[in-house]
Scaffold this active site. Structure first.
Site, PDB file in Angstrom:
ATOM      1  N   ASN A 197       0.829  -1.207   0.000  1.00 27.40           N
ATOM      2  CA  ASN A 197       0.000   0.000   0.000  1.00 27.40           C
ATOM      3  C   ASN A 197       0.867   1.263   0.000  1.00 27.40           C
ATOM      4  O   ASN A 197       2.101   1.196  -0.078  1.00 27.40           O
ATOM      5  CB  ASN A 197      -0.976  -0.011   1.175  1.00 27.40           C
ATOM      6  CG  ASN A 197      -0.259  -0.002   2.529  1.00 27.40           C
ATOM      7  OD1 ASN A 197       0.899   0.403   2.644  1.00 27.40           O
ATOM      8  ND2 ASN A 197      -0.959  -0.446   3.566  1.00 27.40           N
ATOM      9  N   GLU A 295       0.838  -0.296 -16.977  1.00 29.42           N
ATOM     10  CA  GLU A 295       1.395  -1.518 -16.406  1.00 29.42           C
ATOM     11  C   GLU A 295       1.062  -2.699 -17.326  1.00 29.42           C
ATOM     12  O   GLU A 295       1.951  -3.428 -17.777  1.00 29.42           O
ATOM     13  CB  GLU A 295       0.802  -1.731 -15.018  1.00 29.42           C
ATOM     14  CG  GLU A 295       1.238  -3.015 -14.343  1.00 29.42           C
ATOM     15  CD  GLU A 295       0.444  -3.276 -13.073  1.00 29.42           C
ATOM     16  OE1 GLU A 295       0.956  -4.029 -12.222  1.00 29.42           O
ATOM     17  OE2 GLU A 295      -0.688  -2.758 -12.938  1.00 29.42           O
ATOM     18  N   HIS A 296      -0.212  -2.907 -17.586  1.00 27.27           N
ATOM     19  CA  HIS A 296      -0.680  -3.974 -18.478  1.00 27.27           C
ATOM     20  C   HIS A 296      -1.256  -3.361 -19.755  1.00 27.27           C
ATOM     21  O   HIS A 296      -1.992  -2.374 -19.698  1.00 27.27           O
ATOM     22  CB  HIS A 296      -1.794  -4.795 -17.822  1.00 27.27           C
ATOM     23  CG  HIS A 296      -1.359  -5.651 -16.691  1.00 27.27           C
ATOM     24  ND1 HIS A 296      -0.859  -6.923 -16.859  1.00 27.27           N
ATOM     25  CD2 HIS A 296      -1.355  -5.432 -15.353  1.00 27.27           C
ATOM     26  CE1 HIS A 296      -0.573  -7.455 -15.685  1.00 27.27           C
ATOM     27  NE2 HIS A 296      -0.865  -6.563 -14.753  1.00 27.27           N
ATOM     28  N   GLU A 381      40.898  17.648 -18.774  1.00 24.73           N
ATOM     29  CA  GLU A 381      39.969  17.836 -17.665  1.00 24.73           C
ATOM     30  C   GLU A 381      40.671  18.339 -16.394  1.00 24.73           C
ATOM     31  O   GLU A 381      40.012  18.552 -15.378  1.00 24.73           O
ATOM     32  CB  GLU A 381      39.251  16.519 -17.362  1.00 24.73           C
ATOM     33  CG  GLU A 381      38.309  16.093 -18.487  1.00 24.73           C
ATOM     34  CD  GLU A 381      37.560  14.820 -18.180  1.00 24.73           C
ATOM     35  OE1 GLU A 381      36.572  14.526 -18.884  1.00 24.73           O
ATOM     36  OE2 GLU A 381      37.944  14.110 -17.223  1.00 24.73           O
TER      37      GLU A 381
END
Length: 395
Positions: A197, A295-296, A381
């Site tokens: 949840n 999702e699906h 660099e």
């Protein structure tokens, strides 16, 4: 409720629970097992005698599982294992010039699996999380799941098959925090897998700087794309099946057939919100689905294979008359899937969620031009010692 429109979006906000979850996290980190017992009593009304279920107790509960359910689990086990074994990557090696390199795939050491519980139990989730972990080669699996009365025999049996190291009868946000940081009884893990949840998801978010997580999952989502050859009754069943997960589920039907939309709308039950969208073509439907990034996704069309190649954003796709609910239990792909549009950048759980690549290099006889190029970039660099560290070995 039926809406004839494209869903505007969905938002999973932790704003209402984040303070409470932060408080729970602090209590667990500061007071360990004592906090877990207190929180389980306060939030779930359960007094815990032990935070680790006894092995003899687990074995006893597993022995109570009926033969038919045992056989069903064993059959699905073979199917899921086969799918994940297909994806297990080999170690690779090669070379370019005088440099030899490769990748060793190494499994995580400890994984915590969260299985939601309470009024219902979800043994399928334990399989979906545990099987790819075992196929990947994870050393130790730990399970946390709320146990209101007695441990579900199906969960006990699956835990046996997975050779789970320990089962903690703890649920909610406190279970996530305990596995992330460890307590006197709960082992600290490297990654936490499993749905739950909003409190569980908020806890996963909070601990993600300390431990790996699978993602932040929200309510279930299904988009069905259907042409006129589809069966309205089966479409309605598919949508209502995903609606069983709760009233917040995102349920969408997109079709170029007004007949299909009308007939499905008459069959849908109350209690969920459904979005029914009319389009001019299935190409337009695919574009909308890619924007939703569900999702699906169900391609309920006689040309499903053709349209599959146009799908860019979906965690799991079913083709033709295949029920999306089959993925939830037995088809092979995992049912722990990204929601909230996360299928734009990740997919469902696979063995790769339990593996990490370790790259290795042997460059004792590297090409001189490559060495000079590396030194040049390092100097550009401003890392002159990097350049010297490289160069001194090849002078």
């Amino acid at each position: 409720m039926i809406r004839r429109e494209i869903p505007k979006g969905r938002v999973q906000s932790f704003s209402q629970v984040i303070d409470k979850v932060s408080e729970i996290a602090q209590r667990v980190r500061e007071r360990g097992d004592t906090a877990l017992r207190e929180l389980t009593l306060e939030l779930d009304g359960i007094k815990l005698d032990s935070l680790v279920l006894d092995k003899d107790y687990i074995d006893g509960r597993a022995s109570e599982l009926g033969d038919e359910m045992r056989e069903a689990i064993d059959r699905v086990w073979v199917q899921l294992t086969s799918f994940h074994e297909m994806m297990r990557p080999p170690n690779v090696g090669g070379g370019n010039g005088k440099i030899k390199y490769g990748v060793i795939w190494t499994a995580l050491n400890r994984v915590g699996i969260y299985v939601p519980g309470g009024k219902k139990t979800y043994p399928s989730t334990l399989m979906m999380a545990g099987i790819p972990a075992r196929v990947a080669g994870v050393s130790e699996l730990f399970v946390s799941t709320p146990v209101r009365n007695r441990l579900d025999p199906a969960i006990a049996y699956i835990a046996q098959k997975l050779k789970v190291k320990a089962i903690y009868p703890v649920g909610g946000a406190q279970a996530i925090v305990a596995m992330a940081f460890g307590t006197e009884s709960v082992s600290k893990v490297d990654k936490i897998i499993g749905p739950g949840n909003i409190y569980v998801q908020a806890a996963k978010y909070l601990v993600s700087g300390e431990v790996g997580i699978d993602g932040i999952e929200g309510p279930t989502e299904l988009v069905v794309i259907a042409d006129d050859s589809s069966d309205p009754k089966r479409i309605a069943l598919d949508l209502m099946a995903q609606g069983e997960h709760g009233s917040s589920s995102l349920l969408v039907l997109i079709s170029d057939s007004e007949r299909i939309l009308d007939e499905v709308s008459k069959l849908l039950n109350e209690g969920n919100e459904y979005f029914l969208v009319k389009v001019k073509s299935l190409d337009e439907a695919i574009d909308i689905a890619n924007e939703i990034a569900p999702e699906h996704l169900s391609l309920y069309s006689s040309r499903a294979r053709e349209y599959l190649s146009k799908v860019k954003n979906s965690a799991a796709v079913t083709l033709g008359d295949t029920p999306p609910a089959l993925i939830d239990y037995a088809a092979g792909p995992d049912h722990i899937l990204p929601t909230n549009g996360w299928s734009r950048f990740r997919g469902g759980i696979t063995v790769f969620d339990f593996l990490k690549p370790i790259s290795h290099v042997d460059a004792e006889k590297a090409d001189e031009n490559l060495i000079r190029a590396a030194m040049k970039i390092a100097e550009y660099e401003g890392f002159s010692i990097h350049a010297r560290s490289i160069g001194v070995r090849y002078e």
